[in-house]
Design a protein around this motif. Structure first.
Motif, PDB file in Angstrom:
ATOM      1  N   VAL A 278       0.840  -1.203   0.000  1.00  0.00           N
ATOM      2  CA  VAL A 278       0.000   0.000   0.000  1.00  0.00           C
ATOM      3  C   VAL A 278       0.874   1.252   0.000  1.00  0.00           C
ATOM      4  CG1 VAL A 278      -1.632   1.336   1.386  1.00  0.00           C
ATOM      5  CG2 VAL A 278      -2.024  -1.080   1.019  1.00  0.00           C
TER       6      VAL A 278
ATOM      7  N   MET B  20      -4.493  -3.998  -0.384  1.00  0.00           N
ATOM      8  CA  MET B  20      -5.730  -4.280   0.361  1.00  0.00           C
ATOM      9  C   MET B  20      -6.126  -5.739   0.203  1.00  0.00           C
ATOM     10  SD  MET B  20      -6.789  -1.690   2.057  1.00  0.00           S
ATOM     11  CE  MET B  20      -8.446  -2.203   2.406  1.00  0.00           C
TER      12      MET B  20
ATOM     13  N   ALA C  36     -10.454  -5.493   6.129  1.00  0.00           N
ATOM     14  CA  ALA C  36      -9.991  -5.328   4.744  1.00  0.00           C
ATOM     15  C   ALA C  36     -10.912  -6.070   3.775  1.00  0.00           C
ATOM     16  CB  ALA C  36      -8.550  -5.825   4.603  1.00  0.00           C
TER      17      ALA C  36
END
Length: 151
Positions: free
Chosen positions: A61, A82, A92
């Protein structure tokens, strides 16, 4: 990173009729950890697994966020991170399901003939306005090169 939250075996509700036809027919998936069984049996090993998944997902990320300013597929990498988190964390998984539902709804709206017509008209009007402004600028000031060319 609450290890106890992964012990729940909740079933997510199916996506409403606004989703694509393929999504309606898929089976409901359980929320929670997808770690191998031998890892889930040991609390310490499972916690280490969760920390590792979190660190790897955070790195991906973070790389995606950096790619928003730098060249690269930033949003794609962020969603990849994610997805890594979603293999272990319920929050998530919920965020990814919500995102998938919203993207599907947006794609369906974009395929609507009225919306497509409106978008084409707005894009054409915008391009005409930009072309007129550029034409006025060139007519008033001319084309000036940023370097000197001696003839």
């Amino acid at each position: 990173m609450n290890a106890e939250s992964d012990e729940r075996k909740e079933v997510a509700p199916t996506v409403a009729g606004s989703s694509a036809a393929g999504d309606e027919e898929t089976a409901e998936r359980e929320l929670g950890s997808r770690a191998p069984g031998f890892i889930r049996k040991s609390r310490l090993l499972h916690l280490g697994w969760q920390v590792g998944i979190f660190v790897v997902g955070l790195a991906v990320v973070g790389a995606g966020v950096a790619m928003l300013a730098l060249p690269g597929p930033g949003w794609l990498v962020i969603f990849g991170g994610m997805a890594i988190w979603a293999t272990e964390f319920v929050w998530a998984q919920i965020v990814l399901r919500w995102t998938r539902r919203k993207v599907t709804e947006a794609a369906q709206r974009a395929l609507d003939p009225k919306v497509r017509r409106r978008n084409i008209i707005l894009t054409t009007v915008g391009l005409v306005i930009i072309a007129v402004l550029v034409g006025i600028y060139v007519w008033k000031f001319g084309i000036v090169m940023p370097w000197k060319i001696e003839q």
